[in-house]
Design a protein around this motif. Structure first.
Motif, PDB file in Angstrom:
ATOM      1  N   GLY A 191       0.664  -1.182  -0.100  1.00 29.63           N
ATOM      2  CA  GLY A 191       0.095  -0.084  -0.011  1.00 29.63           C
ATOM      3  C   GLY A 191       0.828   1.298   0.084  1.00 29.63           C
ATOM      4  N   SER A 192       0.695   2.214   1.112  1.00 31.38           N
ATOM      5  CA  SER A 192       1.329   3.466   1.000  1.00 31.38           C
ATOM      6  C   SER A 192       2.215   3.256   2.156  1.00 31.38           C
ATOM      7  N   TYR A 208       7.827   3.263   6.859  1.00 33.91           N
ATOM      8  CA  TYR A 208       7.879   4.318   5.921  1.00 33.91           C
ATOM      9  C   TYR A 208       6.674   4.896   5.508  1.00 33.91           C
ATOM     10  N   GLY A 209       6.536   5.949   5.567  1.00 39.80           N
ATOM     11  CA  GLY A 209       5.308   6.688   4.922  1.00 39.80           C
ATOM     12  C   GLY A 209       4.116   7.017   5.718  1.00 39.80           C
ATOM     13  N   GLN A 210       4.189   6.557   7.018  1.00 38.06           N
ATOM     14  CA  GLN A 210       3.023   6.863   7.908  1.00 38.06           C
ATOM     15  C   GLN A 210       3.222   7.345   9.392  1.00 38.06           C
ATOM     16  N   HIS A 211       4.451   8.268   9.313  1.00 36.09           N
ATOM     17  CA  HIS A 211       4.828   8.977  10.600  1.00 36.09           C
ATOM     18  C   HIS A 211       5.199   8.044  11.610  1.00 36.09           C
ATOM     19  N   ASN A 220      -0.448   9.608   1.425  1.00 42.79           N
ATOM     20  CA  ASN A 220       0.094  10.866   1.891  1.00 42.79           C
ATOM     21  C   ASN A 220      -0.435  11.251   3.457  1.00 42.79           C
ATOM     22  N   ALA A 221       0.189  10.252   4.392  1.00 45.38           N
ATOM     23  CA  ALA A 221      -0.755  10.425   5.595  1.00 45.38           C
ATOM     24  C   ALA A 221      -0.331  11.777   6.354  1.00 45.38           C
ATOM     25  N   ASN A 222      -1.249  12.265   6.935  1.00 45.73           N
ATOM     26  CA  ASN A 222      -1.395  13.464   7.831  1.00 45.73           C
ATOM     27  C   ASN A 222      -0.174  13.488   9.046  1.00 45.73           C
ATOM     28  N   LYS A 235       7.851  12.643   4.695  1.00 42.16           N
ATOM     29  CA  LYS A 235       7.187  11.486   5.319  1.00 42.16           C
ATOM     30  C   LYS A 235       6.227  10.536   4.820  1.00 42.16           C
ATOM     31  N   THR A 236       5.818  11.005   3.501  1.00 41.57           N
ATOM     32  CA  THR A 236       4.599  10.351   3.002  1.00 41.57           C
ATOM     33  C   THR A 236       4.961   9.615   1.693  1.00 41.57           C
TER      34      THR A 236
END
Length: 501
Positions: A191-192, A208-211, A220-222, A235-236
């Protein structure tokens, strides 16, 4: 008098080396080569260290120290130098494996399973190093994403083979690619996010990619840790695909839907470099060029610092020199601005993966043309095709067979340069021998279809009918990888798992 005797001895040895060597031995570091004696003089005089390892500080003469071979799959491992005479292994290697005394090549076809054994490498009876050899079959020994259960294939396994939410450090949902580091750790894109597992562990310790949140898999996690989408940053991720590591263990991740590649260092999950976009806050993409690409899939390192990138959306493969933000070479297109699909020896249609062999040749999974192409080092015209009977054909086959492919997504090379292909639509991994055949090469083994080349069913139950996930079947495999010990990994995408064989 002593000096004259020594000089005469040297001349006699040079004469014998020159006239008694086999004609096929041209390795300057081999004592039977005509160039060995001059090179030896240079080495001892300090003017050259070219043969220092082979002549004076002999170590393991092979590119690998640990070998994993698979039963009934032919092997051929040459010394780093090409050939090296008078090499033996002690004790003898497992049944079906031999060492050529004249060239040092390890070859044969392993016929029986064998646990990992350690062998002294001898040259002319003298100890020069150690290698280990294990012979396995294609039964997976480890699974990621399913709590160790090889008979489970649910998405986001919550334990007990029950799917659901949340995401976690232990489960997977449609994993795409897999790679490993020099310590045996494993990276999986799903996934992301990309998960990192320490060696032989099925619980990820880095994401990686999920803070840093293992319970999220958001595009593109907040940054507020709410598991909601936001804007792009270092980070996203949005659909992570290919992953590769440099020798210094920098991590490159293809952030596919954001049309960029992110680079991470020192185990950080914050990227410190972006390729394909002007900065971290905007997506790449747009018109094809030397510095932009569309839907990047996998990447491959070339051992001199640069990397290859499959630019699937522009039907091409790009090469980026070390530390460059612009490609210097392109395959599949006549220039950097064209992006149409085509066939033949130079065309590509949705290339998704590539791998570089030890000669610098390039294999490309040309997925949309249902084939894999091979380009010799320095060329842009393919000389071999796998999965099609000629270079002009591109249609998928009507049924599974021993020499056809149906949307191959990923390629890998084992320690003998046998080619492994994730044949996505036929739910299998095909293994092709190292060969010079131009087209129509038959696979020598198949994984996921109970040994049948004519079956391509998902989760084959052993009778060419659809069953449930098991140790012996696959469902839409998207990625293949061979680690530094020669072990095979497969991203079994629709079974939501990664298998290690």
């Amino acid at each position: 008098m002593k000096r004259l005797a020594l000089f005469g001895f040297i001349l006699l040895n040079q004469f014998l080396w020159f006239h008694c060597r086999p004609a096929s031995l041209d390795n300057v570091c081999d004592s039977k080569s005509k160039s060995f004696f001059p090179q030896l003089i240079l080495s001892t005089s300090g003017e050259s260290l070219f043969c220092s390892r082979q002549v004076f500080r002999d170590g393991n003469p092979y590119a690998f120290q640990d070998f994993t071979f698979y039963k009934n799959v032919p092997i051929q491992v040459r010394p780093i130098s090409g050939s090296l005479s008078n090499i033996q292994l002690s004790p003898s290697p497992p049944e079906g494996i031999f060492v050529n005394l004249e060239t040092g090549t390890i070859s044969g076809t392993p016929t029986n399973l064998s646990p990992r054994t350690y062998h002294r490498v001898l040259r002319k009876g003298a100890f020069i190093g150690t290698v280990s050899i294990e012979v396995r079959d294609f039964t997976p020994s480890f699974v990621y994403g399913q709590f160790g259960n090889l008979n489970c294939g649910v998405s986001n396994n919550q334990g007990g083979c029950v799917n659901g939410i949340p995401f976690s450090a232990s489960n997977l949902s449609s994993p795409l690619t897999v790679t490993s580091d020099r310590n045996g750790g494993v990276y999986v894109s799903t996934g992301s996010r990309v998960l990192y597992y320490p060696k032989a562990e099925s619980v990820a310790t880095r994401v990686y990619g999920q803070h840093g949140l293992f319970n999220c898999n958001i595009t593109n996690a907040n940054s507020d840790l709410s598991c909601s989408s936001s804007s792009l940053s270092e980070k996203t991720l949005h659909t992570a695909r290919g992953i590769f590591l440099t020798p210094s263990q920098n991590v490159f991740i293809a952030d596919s839907t954001n049309h960029r590649v992110l680079v991470y260092s020192n185990e950080s999950t914050d990227a410190n470099r972006v390729i394909g976009a002007i900065n971290f806050s905007v997506a790449g993409g747009g018109a094809a060029s030397q510095s932009t690409f569309s839907n990047p899939y996998e990447m491959a390192y070339d051992n001199v610092g640069g990397f290859f990138l499959s630019d699937a959306g522009s039907n091409r493969v790009l090469y980026f020199p070390i530390d460059s933000f612009s490609a210097s070479e392109v395959w599949g297109q006549p220039n950097f601005i064209n992006n149409g699909s085509s066939q033949g020896t130079g065309g590509l249609n949705i290339p998704t993966s590539m791998i570089v062999d030890r000669q610098g040749g390039l294999y490309i999974a040309d997925s949309g043309n249902n084939r894999v192409l091979y380009y010799p080092n320095g060329t842009k015209s393919a000389t071999r095709v796998y999965g099609q009977l000629d270079f002009a054909s591109s249609a998928p086959p009507g049924s599974a067979s021993v020499n056809r492919l149906n949307y191959p997504l990923s390629v890998a090379l084992d320690q003998s340069d046998n080619l492994y292909v994730a044949d996505y639509n036929y739910n299998r991994v095909m293994i092709f021998p190292s060969t010079e055949n131009t087209a129509g090469t038959n696979a020598i083994a198949v994984i996921g279809q109970s040994g049948s080349f004519t079956c391509g069913i998902e989760n084959n139950d052993g009778t060419c009918n659809t069953g449930s996930a098991s140790a012996g079947n696959l469902y839409r495999p998207s990625g293949v990888h061979i680690d530094q010990e020669g072990r095979l990994y497969v991203s079994d995408t629709s079974n939501n798992r990664v298998l290690r064989y």
